[in-house]
Enzyme design. Structure first.
Site, PDB file in Angstrom:
ATOM      1  N   HIS B 517       0.853  -1.185   0.000  1.00  0.00           N
ATOM      2  CA  HIS B 517       0.000   0.000   0.000  1.00  0.00           C
ATOM      3  C   HIS B 517       0.887   1.232   0.000  1.00  0.00           C
ATOM      4  O   HIS B 517       0.915   1.984   0.957  1.00  0.00           O
ATOM      5  CB  HIS B 517      -0.927   0.012   1.218  1.00  0.00           C
ATOM      6  CG  HIS B 517      -1.775  -1.221   1.345  1.00  0.00           C
ATOM      7  ND1 HIS B 517      -2.445  -1.552   2.503  1.00  0.00           N
ATOM      8  CD2 HIS B 517      -2.064  -2.209   0.465  1.00  0.00           C
ATOM      9  CE1 HIS B 517      -3.104  -2.690   2.322  1.00  0.00           C
ATOM     10  NE2 HIS B 517      -2.883  -3.114   1.096  1.00  0.00           N
TER      11      HIS B 517
HETATM   12  C1  LIG Z   1      -0.038  -9.212  -1.759  1.00  0.00           C
HETATM   13  C2  LIG Z   1      -0.893  -8.011  -1.992  1.00  0.00           C
HETATM   14  C3  LIG Z   1      -2.093  -7.885  -1.325  1.00  0.00           C
HETATM   15  C4  LIG Z   1      -2.896  -6.770  -1.521  1.00  0.00           C
HETATM   16  N1  LIG Z   1      -4.098  -6.706  -0.890  1.00  0.00           N
HETATM   17  C5  LIG Z   1      -4.886  -5.623  -1.044  1.00  0.00           C
HETATM   18  C6  LIG Z   1      -6.167  -5.567  -0.434  1.00  0.00           C
HETATM   19  O1  LIG Z   1      -6.619  -6.528   0.155  1.00  0.00           O
HETATM   20  N2  LIG Z   1      -6.903  -4.438  -0.547  1.00  0.00           N
HETATM   21  C7  LIG Z   1      -6.447  -3.358  -1.241  1.00  0.00           C
HETATM   22  O2  LIG Z   1      -7.133  -2.346  -1.254  1.00  0.00           O
HETATM   23  N3  LIG Z   1      -5.256  -3.407  -1.891  1.00  0.00           N
HETATM   24  C8  LIG Z   1      -4.471  -4.517  -1.817  1.00  0.00           C
HETATM   25  N4  LIG Z   1      -3.280  -4.592  -2.488  1.00  0.00           N
HETATM   26  C9  LIG Z   1      -2.888  -3.448  -3.341  1.00  0.00           C
HETATM   27  C10 LIG Z   1      -3.497  -3.535  -4.728  1.00  0.00           C
HETATM   28  O3  LIG Z   1      -3.007  -4.656  -5.409  1.00  0.00           O
HETATM   29  C11 LIG Z   1      -3.153  -2.270  -5.496  1.00  0.00           C
HETATM   30  O4  LIG Z   1      -3.663  -1.151  -4.794  1.00  0.00           O
HETATM   31  C12 LIG Z   1      -3.723  -2.208  -6.907  1.00  0.00           C
HETATM   32  O5  LIG Z   1      -3.381  -3.340  -7.657  1.00  0.00           O
HETATM   33  C13 LIG Z   1      -3.222  -0.942  -7.577  1.00  0.00           C
HETATM   34  O6  LIG Z   1      -3.742  -0.826  -8.870  1.00  0.00           O
HETATM   35  P1  LIG Z   1      -2.915  -0.046  -9.991  1.00  0.00           P
HETATM   36  O7  LIG Z   1      -3.719  -0.128 -11.222  1.00  0.00           O
HETATM   37  O8  LIG Z   1      -2.515   1.271  -9.463  1.00  0.00           O
HETATM   38  O9  LIG Z   1      -1.556  -0.897 -10.144  1.00  0.00           O
HETATM   39  P2  LIG Z   1      -1.365  -2.434 -10.520  1.00  0.00           P
HETATM   40  O10 LIG Z   1      -2.632  -3.179 -10.327  1.00  0.00           O
HETATM   41  O11 LIG Z   1      -0.150  -2.880  -9.797  1.00  0.00           O
HETATM   42  O12 LIG Z   1      -1.056  -2.413 -12.081  1.00  0.00           O
HETATM   43  C14 LIG Z   1       0.063  -1.762 -12.620  1.00  0.00           C
HETATM   44  C15 LIG Z   1       0.491  -2.449 -13.911  1.00  0.00           C
HETATM   45  O13 LIG Z   1       1.367  -1.610 -14.631  1.00  0.00           O
HETATM   46  C16 LIG Z   1       2.426  -2.389 -15.177  1.00  0.00           C
HETATM   47  N5  LIG Z   1       3.570  -1.491 -15.436  1.00  0.00           N
HETATM   48  C17 LIG Z   1       4.370  -0.882 -14.540  1.00  0.00           C
HETATM   49  N6  LIG Z   1       5.283  -0.113 -15.148  1.00  0.00           N
HETATM   50  C18 LIG Z   1       5.050  -0.227 -16.478  1.00  0.00           C
HETATM   51  C19 LIG Z   1       5.663   0.340 -17.633  1.00  0.00           C
HETATM   52  N7  LIG Z   1       6.679   1.204 -17.525  1.00  0.00           N
HETATM   53  N8  LIG Z   1       5.188  -0.015 -18.855  1.00  0.00           N
HETATM   54  C20 LIG Z   1       4.146  -0.897 -18.988  1.00  0.00           C
HETATM   55  N9  LIG Z   1       3.536  -1.445 -17.918  1.00  0.00           N
HETATM   56  C21 LIG Z   1       3.965  -1.111 -16.670  1.00  0.00           C
HETATM   57  C22 LIG Z   1       2.676  -3.431 -14.139  1.00  0.00           C
HETATM   58  O14 LIG Z   1       3.357  -4.549 -14.668  1.00  0.00           O
HETATM   59  C23 LIG Z   1       1.261  -3.742 -13.680  1.00  0.00           C
HETATM   60  O15 LIG Z   1       0.687  -4.777 -14.446  1.00  0.00           O
HETATM   61  C24 LIG Z   1      -2.464  -5.721  -2.358  1.00  0.00           C
HETATM   62  C25 LIG Z   1      -1.252  -5.856  -3.040  1.00  0.00           C
HETATM   63  C26 LIG Z   1      -0.484  -6.994  -2.887  1.00  0.00           C
HETATM   64  C27 LIG Z   1       0.774  -7.130  -3.645  1.00  0.00           C
END
Ligand SMILES: Cc1cc2nc3c(=O)[nH]c(=O)nc-3n(C[C@H](O)[C@H](O)[C@H](O)COP(=O)(O)OP(=O)(O)OC[C@H]3O[C@@H](n4cnc5c(N)ncnc54)[C@H](O)[C@@H]3O)c2cc1C
Lengths: 256, 590
Positions: B517
């Site tokens: 987080h």
């Molecule tokens: C073990 C674990 C448990 C969790 N549990 C919870 C929970 O219970 N509740 C909660 O609220 N949150 C939880 N989270 C957090 C949650 O996963 C994230 O808040 C959420 O996935 C964020 O979404 P996002 O779209 O910002 O990023 P992400 O879902 O991480 O997606 C980002 C994507 O961008 C890609 N990327 C990065 N850089 C580049 C680049 N330069 N070019 C192309 N692609 C790129 C990555 O590969 C990834 O696929 C948890 C996380 C983990 C790891």
């Protein structure tokens, strides 16, 4: 779980595990590292029938592939001080933890495939975690002789395996605390990794070579790779009677 | 030279939770969308099949689904007096990669922030005075968004996920059995709560005895078969205990894979390219307009993808780094307090209490990622902070995420970590212990920020992101307070024979897992001098650039972030569809 459930599951397990090496061998599956083929998907859900990203099962029976004789002579008694034998459960070597670590170090983990090992390498503070340039395999290779050197100096030329268990414990504790000063190796860093790897081998799925006969799981009461506890969630303070099951199944699992 | 590709209406950088949400929203509005994801395609039957998904070694300890730090990591330090060094192994947070990313291996804890969390500055200022919001060099700010604005979008995400829970405040009416502190909701959760195994049930009973109002944790581990508004089907959770850090083989956990992808991938106006790493957002020479992005694929070929809109949906740490690498927005300087990109990085303050029982069987392996009973009396400003010396708080929950034995064997205080005594304690306590988690906020502090590292580079030769972060007395005092409250409940649990308190002491340490987080660095606000994006996540500097994710949080609340970052994404998507597409340009006047 009904017989039907069991049979269905067995088929799936068999399919998944043979699928990796057999029919689906042509499909490359990656674990998120760069290097898979770039792909473009549009207008359809990608689907690869029969493909499964099955786990990399440890091969090769129970002989060593990574550790040399000197290392083996340290590894086995040291592991059995970390997890000694008693009637409640197997010792580390009884559970084949030494084989687990051997296979891990011979493989991608040992090569440090998920470590960043690039420089520069100044000494950090504890909060910055692992700061070595060495892969796990190199850590073991460099540190075990250094420990034996330290033991020879402190205990009249003896090897670790020939010490009384109390002295073996003293050596391990001095590595754990960082008090043992080793020649060109970091005993504390080694110990942290060694203890972690020992617990991994003891408690991970037997497909990786350790946790023989799921003895560690039996000891604590963990049913392993079961996938459905719906009938148990509301039954409080009752032992779940299932014997543990591995991803590969368990003896008796397939005989129904 | 980069190959120039045909232009599209929108390019999504990263295809995890927010990428999938924005892709679906834009494609339904008829836009032509390309998503670029650096990792691989991932689907349930191939990668998380229930025949091998329950593998603690492979997924948790060998990081099979996580970002590989050998390719790309960041540098870390507690303060500017230290030299930042690379995070050489994942630990404190487990960054995702590949399609679905963290959304595939998250817990599914789906929270809304408190209305007062959105006004952390003005609310605390009014109630406790100036010192309360400026002590410890705090740089707390309000969200430019009100509860009323955000509420419908929380509801959208909860329905997408088939969220299972019990409302505590329906349109202003407090409901028995729910969280009485939550902001007024427009609707009940789409599914009833999960059933409780022993420890959450016992925790709830003990909490009631002490006068608290326990409620079921809102969860994206669905309690029954569910079809979401996109027509995607989820199956009933089986409590297998391999959920957090694992993919779900059972279609029971809300993830991009289960809730959006089959719908979105079928669209003709959507294209996904995997193994494509975006290097830079390109802008016109005046730096005011994004022209598209440059990326490199795993075959080493470079492309320029022109687009009318660029959406950074690459996770907070990558979003912030891409902004810095693209020279968009003024980088934050902790010495002067000026600049904004990288400012107010925050995290989560985790403490816990282990409860031990002489002869009660807890069966810790019966679990799900977000299976818990919770009390919220000590979250946010749900309690009087006068004289306590801190602001913020968190929820206290009897979490039963599973009993994976490498990670989750708890032994009483003073037990050695190995040897006969450890072994006896492990055998005795594995079935007879449970965990109470204290999931606390982190306020913004002047010295906690993100910038580019001057020394270390990734495998593509780009500067790594540098994270400078530590807990302050505000967090440590809060953690001590929460852990002591949790311990009282633990001791009141039926049959408890002892407890162990785990305070959040000392400096932030990268080794033990805490939470993934990470927040801040691209914060939302109503003033370009103090924020990176406006309330529609639109860059103040480059109006056709939108920055998704928890980077928008001015500071972190006591809850998990995804409910709120998803709600912010839906709010941005709505505004883009209703206003921006007709009249591209700044949606808020600076
Ligand atoms: C073990 C674990 C448990 C969790 N549990 C919870 C929970 O219970 N509740 C909660 O609220 N949150 C939880 N989270 C957090 C949650 O996963 C994230 O808040 C959420 O996935 C964020 O979404 P996002 O779209 O910002 O990023 P992400 O879902 O991480 O997606 C980002 C994507 O961008 C890609 N990327 C990065 N850089 C580049 C680049 N330069 N070019 C192309 N692609 C790129 C990555 O590969 C990834 O696929 C948890 C996380 C983990 C790891």
């Amino acid at each position: 779980m009904s017989d039907n459930g069991i049979n269905r599951r067995r088929l799936l397990v068999a399919g998944a595990l043979t699928g990796a090496a057999g029919a689906a061998g042509a499909v490359t599956l990656h674990d998120g590292e760069r290097g898979a083929d770039p792909r473009t998907y549009s207008g359809t859900m990608p689907w690869r029938g029969g493909a499964a990203d099955a786990p990399p099962i440890a091969e090769g029976g129970t002989g060593y592939t990574f550790f040399n004789a000197l290392e083996q002579a340290f590894l086995e008694p040291a592991l059995d001080r970390l997890i000694p034998p008693d009637p409640a459960g197997p010792s580390a070597t009884q559970a084949n933890v030494h084989i687990f670590i051997d296979r891990q170090l011979a493989g991608p983990y040992g090569r440090g495939d998920h470590y960043f090992l690039g420089g520069p390498w100044p000494k950090g503070v504890a909060e910055q975690g692992y700061q070595s340039r060495l892969s796990p395999a190199q850590v073991y290779r460099l540190t075990i002789p250094a420990i034996e050197g330290h033991v020879r100096g402190a205990y009249n030329g003896k090897l670790f395996k020939d010490l009384a268990v109390e002295d073996q414990d003293k050596v391990l504790k001095s590595l754990e605390s960082g008090d043992a000063k080793l020649d060109s190796a970091d005993g504390k860093m080694f110990f942290t990794m060694f203890l972690q790897n020992a617990m991994e081998g003891y408690f991970s799925d037997p497909i990786y070579g350790g946790n023989k006969d799921m003895g560690a799981w039996k000891m604590i009461g963990f049913p392993g790779a079961h996938y459905d506890y719906r009938e148990w969630v509301g039954r409080h303070n009752e032992r779940v009677p299932y014997p543990p099951v591995s991803i590969k199944g368990r003896p008796g699992w397939s005989e129904t | 030279m980069a190959t120039r590709l045909p232009s599209v209406d929108a390019v999504l950088v990263g295809f995890g939770w927010t990428g999938a949400i924005m892709g679906q929203q834009f494609c339904d509005a008829g836009l032509n969308v390309v998503a670029l994801e650096r990792g691989v395609w991932r689907d349930t039957p191939t990668e998380f099949a229930p025949t091998f998904a329950q593998d603690e070694l492979r997924y948790m300890w060998r990081h099979h689904l996580f970002q590989n730090v050998a390719d790309d990591t960041l540098t870390i330090r507690n303060n500017t007096d230290q030299q930042a060094l690379p995070m050489r192994r994942l630990g404190s947070f487990l960054l995702g990669t590949g399609v679905g990313s963290g959304g595939a291996h998250w817990n599914g804890q789906i929270w809304r922030f408190l209305p007062s969390d959105l006004k952390a500055y003005s609310h605390n200022l009014e109630r406790y005075g100036k010192a309360a919001v400026t002590a410890n060099d705090m740089t707390v700010q309000d969200y430019p968004v009100s509860w009323e604005e955000l509420e419908p979008h929380y509801d959208t995400f909860e329905k997408l996920c088939g969220t299972s829970g019990k409302a505590g405040n329906l349109n202003g009416k407090i409901q028995d059995g729910g969280n009485p502190f939550e902001g007024p909701r427009s609707a009940e959760y789409p599914n009833p709560p999960l059933a409780w195994p022993a420890s959450p049930a016992m925790f709830a009973e003990a909490a009631k005895k002490l006068g608290y109002k326990p409620f079921p944790h809102p969860t994206g581990n669905v309690s029954k078969a569910y079809v979401n508004p996109l027509g995607m089907q989820l199956g009933e959770c089986t409590y297998c205990g391999f959920c957090e850090k694992f993919g779900c083989g059972n279609y029971s956990k809300a993830s991009p894979q289960t809730t959006i992808l089959p719908y979105l991938m079928a669209k003709k106006n959507f294209t996904l390219r995997t193994e494509c790493e975006v290097l830079k957002v390109e802008t016109t020479s005046d730096g005011k307009h994004a022209t598209g992005v440059t990326y490199v694929n795993s075959a080493g070929e470079e492309f320029f993808q022109p687009a009318d809109m660029v959406i950074l949906s690459a996770y907070i740490l990558h979003n912030v780094r891409l902004m810095l690498l693209s020279n968009i927005g003024k980088p934050y300087d902790p010495k002067t307090g000026e600049g904004v990109v990288g400012k107010n990085y925050a995290y989560q303050t985790m403490g816990s209490v282990n409860v031990f029982y002489k002869d009660k069987i807890m069966n810790p392996f019966i679990g799900a990622g977000a299976l818990a009973s919770v009390i919220d009396e000590f979250n946010g400003d749900n309690f009087d902070h006068s004289g306590l010396g801190f602001i913020g708080g968190g929820y206290i929950a009897s979490m039963t995420t599973g009993g994976r034995p490498i990670e989750m064997i708890y032994t009483p205080d003073g037990t050695p970590k190995w040897g006969m005594e450890w072994k006896k304690a492990a055998a005795q306590n594995y079935l007879r212990s449970s965990l109470i988690s204290c999931h606390g906020s982190v306020m913004a502090h002047r010295g906690n920020y993100l910038d580019l590292d001057p020394t270390y580079r990734d495998s593509l030769g780009r500067p790594m992101l540098r994270m400078t972060f530590d807990f302050t007395d505000n967090e440590r005092k809060m953690s001590a307070y929460m852990v002591d409250k949790a311990a009282e409940v633990g001791l009141a649990m039926d049959g408890a024979s002892g407890i162990k308190k785990n305070y959040r002491k000392g400096s932030w340490n990268v080794v033990p897992y805490q939470t993934t987080h990470n927040t801040g660095g691209a914060i939302t606000g109503d003033n370009p001098k103090t924020s990176v994006v406006n309330k529609y996540l639109q860059s103040w500097d480059v109006s056709n650039l939108f920055v998704m994710g928890a980077g928008a949080f001015p500071q972190n609340a006591g809850y998990n972030p995804t409910g709120t970052l998803a709600a912010l994404a839906y709010m941005a998507a709505d505004k883009i569809k209703s206003d921006y597409l007709k009249n591209p340009g700044p949606l808020v006047q600076a």
